[in-house]
Design a protein around this motif. Structure first.
Motif, PDB file in Angstrom:
ATOM      1  N   UNK A 140       0.813  -1.214   0.000  1.00 59.72           N
ATOM      2  CA  UNK A 140       0.000   0.000   0.000  1.00 59.72           C
ATOM      3  C   UNK A 140       0.844   1.261   0.000  1.00 59.72           C
ATOM      4  N   UNK A 141       1.957   1.224   0.764  1.00 55.34           N
ATOM      5  CA  UNK A 141       2.781   2.417   0.844  1.00 55.34           C
ATOM      6  C   UNK A 141       3.402   2.735  -0.501  1.00 55.34           C
ATOM      7  N   UNK A 142       3.903   1.696  -1.173  1.00 55.90           N
ATOM      8  CA  UNK A 142       4.510   1.892  -2.491  1.00 55.90           C
ATOM      9  C   UNK A 142       3.474   2.363  -3.494  1.00 55.90           C
TER      10      UNK A 142
ATOM     11  N   UNK B  78      -9.947  16.809  -0.746  1.00 56.65           N
ATOM     12  CA  UNK B  78     -10.365  15.420  -0.571  1.00 56.65           C
ATOM     13  C   UNK B  78     -11.289  15.354   0.640  1.00 56.65           C
ATOM     14  N   UNK B  79     -11.577  14.146   1.098  1.00 58.73           N
ATOM     15  CA  UNK B  79     -12.499  13.950   2.219  1.00 58.73           C
ATOM     16  C   UNK B  79     -11.706  13.649   3.494  1.00 58.73           C
ATOM     17  N   UNK B  80     -11.744  14.571   4.443  1.00 62.59           N
ATOM     18  CA  UNK B  80     -11.217  14.299   5.781  1.00 62.59           C
ATOM     19  C   UNK B  80     -12.316  13.617   6.590  1.00 62.59           C
ATOM     20  N   UNK B  81     -11.943  12.663   7.433  1.00 60.94           N
ATOM     21  CA  UNK B  81     -12.956  12.050   8.288  1.00 60.94           C
ATOM     22  C   UNK B  81     -12.396  11.765   9.679  1.00 60.94           C
ATOM     23  N   UNK B  82     -13.300  11.773  10.646  1.00 59.03           N
ATOM     24  CA  UNK B  82     -12.975  11.506  12.044  1.00 59.03           C
ATOM     25  C   UNK B  82     -13.241  10.021  12.304  1.00 59.03           C
ATOM     26  N   UNK B  83     -12.171   9.278  12.542  1.00 59.37           N
ATOM     27  CA  UNK B  83     -12.300   7.832  12.670  1.00 59.37           C
ATOM     28  C   UNK B  83     -13.171   7.413  13.863  1.00 59.37           C
ATOM     29  N   UNK B  84     -13.296   8.278  14.855  1.00 57.99           N
ATOM     30  CA  UNK B  84     -14.178   7.958  15.988  1.00 57.99           C
ATOM     31  C   UNK B  84     -15.636   7.925  15.552  1.00 57.99           C
ATOM     32  N   UNK B  85     -15.976   8.818  14.636  1.00 66.50           N
ATOM     33  CA  UNK B  85     -17.358   8.925  14.175  1.00 66.50           C
ATOM     34  C   UNK B  85     -17.598   8.146  12.890  1.00 66.50           C
TER      35      UNK B  85
ATOM     36  N   UNK C 145      -9.520  10.443   2.649  1.00 64.73           N
ATOM     37  CA  UNK C 145      -9.932   9.516   1.597  1.00 64.73           C
ATOM     38  C   UNK C 145     -10.324  10.315   0.360  1.00 64.73           C
ATOM     39  N   UNK C 146     -10.347   9.691  -0.800  1.00 66.55           N
ATOM     40  CA  UNK C 146     -10.838  10.394  -1.989  1.00 66.55           C
ATOM     41  C   UNK C 146     -12.321  10.711  -1.843  1.00 66.55           C
ATOM     42  N   UNK C 147     -12.808  11.665  -2.612  1.00 63.32           N
ATOM     43  CA  UNK C 147     -14.226  12.003  -2.573  1.00 63.32           C
ATOM     44  C   UNK C 147     -15.051  10.802  -3.033  1.00 63.32           C
ATOM     45  N   UNK C 148     -16.198  10.563  -2.413  1.00 57.21           N
ATOM     46  CA  UNK C 148     -17.019   9.399  -2.775  1.00 57.21           C
ATOM     47  C   UNK C 148     -17.555   9.488  -4.200  1.00 57.21           C
TER      48      UNK C 148
ATOM     49  N   UNK D 142       3.305   8.944   4.350  1.00 53.49           N
ATOM     50  CA  UNK D 142       2.278   9.663   5.109  1.00 53.49           C
ATOM     51  C   UNK D 142       0.889   9.277   4.585  1.00 53.49           C
ATOM     52  N   UNK D 143       0.071   8.586   5.398  1.00 54.28           N
ATOM     53  CA  UNK D 143      -1.248   8.149   4.907  1.00 54.28           C
ATOM     54  C   UNK D 143      -2.181   9.308   4.574  1.00 54.28           C
ATOM     55  N   UNK D 144      -1.982  10.457   5.203  1.00 54.37           N
ATOM     56  CA  UNK D 144      -2.836  11.600   4.892  1.00 54.37           C
ATOM     57  C   UNK D 144      -2.516  12.135   3.495  1.00 54.37           C
ATOM     58  N   UNK D 145      -1.238  12.201   3.168  1.00 53.60           N
ATOM     59  CA  UNK D 145      -0.850  12.615   1.826  1.00 53.60           C
ATOM     60  C   UNK D 145      -1.321  11.584   0.805  1.00 53.60           C
ATOM     61  N   UNK D 146      -1.240  10.302   1.175  1.00 56.77           N
ATOM     62  CA  UNK D 146      -1.683   9.244   0.264  1.00 56.77           C
ATOM     63  C   UNK D 146      -3.161   9.397  -0.080  1.00 56.77           C
ATOM     64  N   UNK D 147      -3.969   9.852   0.878  1.00 61.02           N
ATOM     65  CA  UNK D 147      -5.385  10.076   0.603  1.00 61.02           C
ATOM     66  C   UNK D 147      -5.592  11.119  -0.474  1.00 61.02           C
ATOM     67  N   UNK D 148      -4.788  12.173  -0.433  1.00 61.44           N
ATOM     68  CA  UNK D 148      -4.869  13.197  -1.474  1.00 61.44           C
ATOM     69  C   UNK D 148      -4.338  12.677  -2.800  1.00 61.44           C
ATOM     70  N   UNK D 149      -3.322  11.813  -2.733  1.00 65.28           N
ATOM     71  CA  UNK D 149      -2.752  11.293  -3.977  1.00 65.28           C
ATOM     72  C   UNK D 149      -3.771  10.475  -4.751  1.00 65.28           C
ATOM     73  N   UNK D 150      -4.679   9.827  -4.038  1.00 68.26           N
ATOM     74  CA  UNK D 150      -5.744   9.092  -4.727  1.00 68.26           C
ATOM     75  C   UNK D 150      -6.711  10.049  -5.409  1.00 68.26           C
ATOM     76  N   UNK D 151      -7.118  11.087  -4.691  1.00 66.39           N
ATOM     77  CA  UNK D 151      -8.092  12.015  -5.249  1.00 66.39           C
ATOM     78  C   UNK D 151      -7.530  12.799  -6.422  1.00 66.39           C
ATOM     79  N   UNK D 152      -6.245  13.164  -6.369  1.00 69.91           N
ATOM     80  CA  UNK D 152      -5.695  14.018  -7.410  1.00 69.91           C
ATOM     81  C   UNK D 152      -5.741  13.340  -8.777  1.00 69.91           C
ATOM     82  N   UNK D 153      -5.797  12.011  -8.787  1.00 73.47           N
ATOM     83  CA  UNK D 153      -5.882  11.291 -10.052  1.00 73.47           C
ATOM     84  C   UNK D 153      -7.196  11.557 -10.783  1.00 73.47           C
TER      85      UNK D 153
END
Length: 448
Positions: free
Chosen positions: A3-5, A182-189, A316-319, A386-397
């Motif tokens: 996943x990291x790669x 992108x979509x930020x989310x609170x993992x508690x909720x 995460x990327x936008x739904x 960085x998993x937060x940056x990875x979330x944006x990397x998905x959306x930017x595509x």
């Protein structure tokens, strides 16, 4: 690949295929004055034709031949975000140590810089460098001049980020930040981020309690910058893309795809998922306080959100939409533009190269969370891991660059009005028809 790669590859690929720009509720993403680059443009089109200067990363002391006498001081206008200003000041202090040139850092709201520069520049009170999201109509307004940099300096950046700050083959600034939202989310909720709009609406229905100021999800629904993702994802367009650029006479903002996107956002207001008049302060404040499950925002918000939510923060990327397509978030580049009124363009260019070199761009990322379009930084494990940056990397595509035409400036205000009217229950088609008429009138009045 693990996943990291995969995330690393996605980030580097996406940011090398697209150019980001953007602005938001904190002054970083309103997008009112810029346009981003065309990913299809050749890299050499971005190369400046002006006389070159030193590679600041290696020769910040100004020892190379051909440089004029050092000025006593250079002035720069960063955006007025306190965190960013502190990081920029630390970097420019290093430049002063190396060159002996004092750097005066004067924060000015990014969206106010053009107007202020048009007055202060001719009077000799403007900056040498100022910070803007793309070239927009800066050339048309006579506010910039070609930056002076050698090819080794330019080779450090992704080609498309240079195109974003270029016009007619001339480069007017050096890129510093590349971004989308992108979509930020609170993992508690929200343990698992919503994958589809249906999931997002289910989240909103289950967790929204407006009386307690709790919401399943929030976004700046009145801001065209964010709303565009849902319009473009429904096959909407701003200006028709052609083989030679954009046809600004063919405006798609009131056509089927755009209408479908605005109707979707209108339904969220109608159902109470989004509060009337929602703005960036509401979105950021409630999410940071743990009152909202998910929000749409850009990487400029990462640092604050991490402080507030810690390990509960996810990206995460936008739904995906009901049509199965991904929302097309705007992507763009912000960079240090060389003022037309600078009396020391060679040294100002040298400073821009120093601020944006690999070492300092990485430092800026570490302090602000904002990603630079610098190849060496994009490949650095501090980003790729960085998993937060990875979330944006998905959306930017799935994103789209801003149309590379000055006429984009005429779109923002009419679309803001159209979205406001739609949020209040007005007919979407009529609201967008009115907006397009206003855009057409503005273009006509400009003489284009």
């Amino acid at each position: 690949m693990n996943n990291k790669t995969t995330a690393a590859a996605a980030l580097v690929l996406a940011l090398s295929l697209t150019s980001l720009a953007a602005c938001g509720s904190n002054g970083n993403s309103n997008g009112n004055s810029g346009s981003a680059g065309n990913a299809g443009s050749a890299a050499n089109e971005a190369a400046p034709t002006a006389a070159p200067s030193n590679d600041a990363a290696a020769n910040a002391g100004g020892e190379a031949s051909g440089m004029p006498e050092k000025p006593a001081e250079l002035t720069i206008w960063p955006d007025d975000n306190a965190e960013s200003v502190a990081a920029i000041t630390a970097i420019t202090d290093k430049y002063t140590e190396k060159t002996g040139i004092k750097v005066s850092v004067k924060p000015v709201k990014m969206n106010d810089q053009q107007q202020i520069l048009s007055l202060d520049g001719p009077a000799g009170k403007g900056p040498d460098l100022f910070f803007q999201p793309g070239i927009g109509n800066l050339v048309l307004k006579g506010l910039v001049q070609p930056v002076k940099a050698e090819q080794p300096v330019l080779d450090a950046y992704t080609p498309e980020s240079l195109t974003a700050l270029s016009q007619d083959g001339q480069l007017y600034g050096l890129p510093f930040v590349t971004e989308t939202y992108a979509l930020f989310y609170n993992k508690k909720l929200v343990p698992t981020p919503p994958a589809t709009v249906a999931d997002l609406e289910k989240l909103a229905a289950e967790q929204t309690d407006a009386k307690k100021q709790k919401y399943g999800f929030l976004m700046e629904g009145l801001n065209f910058y964010y709303a565009w993702a849902f319009m473009g994802g429904n096959d909407g367009y701003i200006f028709k893309k052609t083989d030679t650029g954009f046809d600004t006479a063919d405006i798609g903002l009131n056509k089927e795809g755009a209408v479908a996107g605005v109707k979707l956002i209108q339904s969220w207001f109608d159902k109470g998922y989004l509060p009337k008049g929602v703005n960036g302060d509401v979105v950021g404040g409630l999410f940071g306080a743990g009152q909202v499950g998910a929000v749409i925002n850009g990487p400029w918000a990462i640092t604050d959100y991490k402080k507030q939510l810690g390990d509960d923060l996810g990206v995460a990327p936008l739904p995906t939409l009901d049509n199965g397509k991904h929302p097309t978030s705007f992507i763009g580049v912000k960079g240090w533009m060389l003022s037309k009124f600078s009396k020391s363009p060679e040294w100002a260019s040298d400073l821009a190269a120093f601020i944006t070199n690999e070492e300092n761009a990485l430092e800026y990322y570490e302090k602000t969370g904002q990603v630079p379009p610098v190849k060496g930084v994009l490949n650095n494990e501090k980003l790729t891991g960085d998993p937060l940056v990875a979330g944006f990397s998905e959306q930017v595509q799935y994103g789209q660059p801003f149309p590379t035409v000055p006429e984009l400036d005429y779109v923002w205000d009419p679309m803001a009005n159209a979205l406001k009217f739609a949020s209040e229950g007005r007919d979407v088609q009529q609201s967008l028809d009115d907006a397009v008429k206003q855009v057409q009138d503005k273009i006509t009045m400009s003489g284009k």
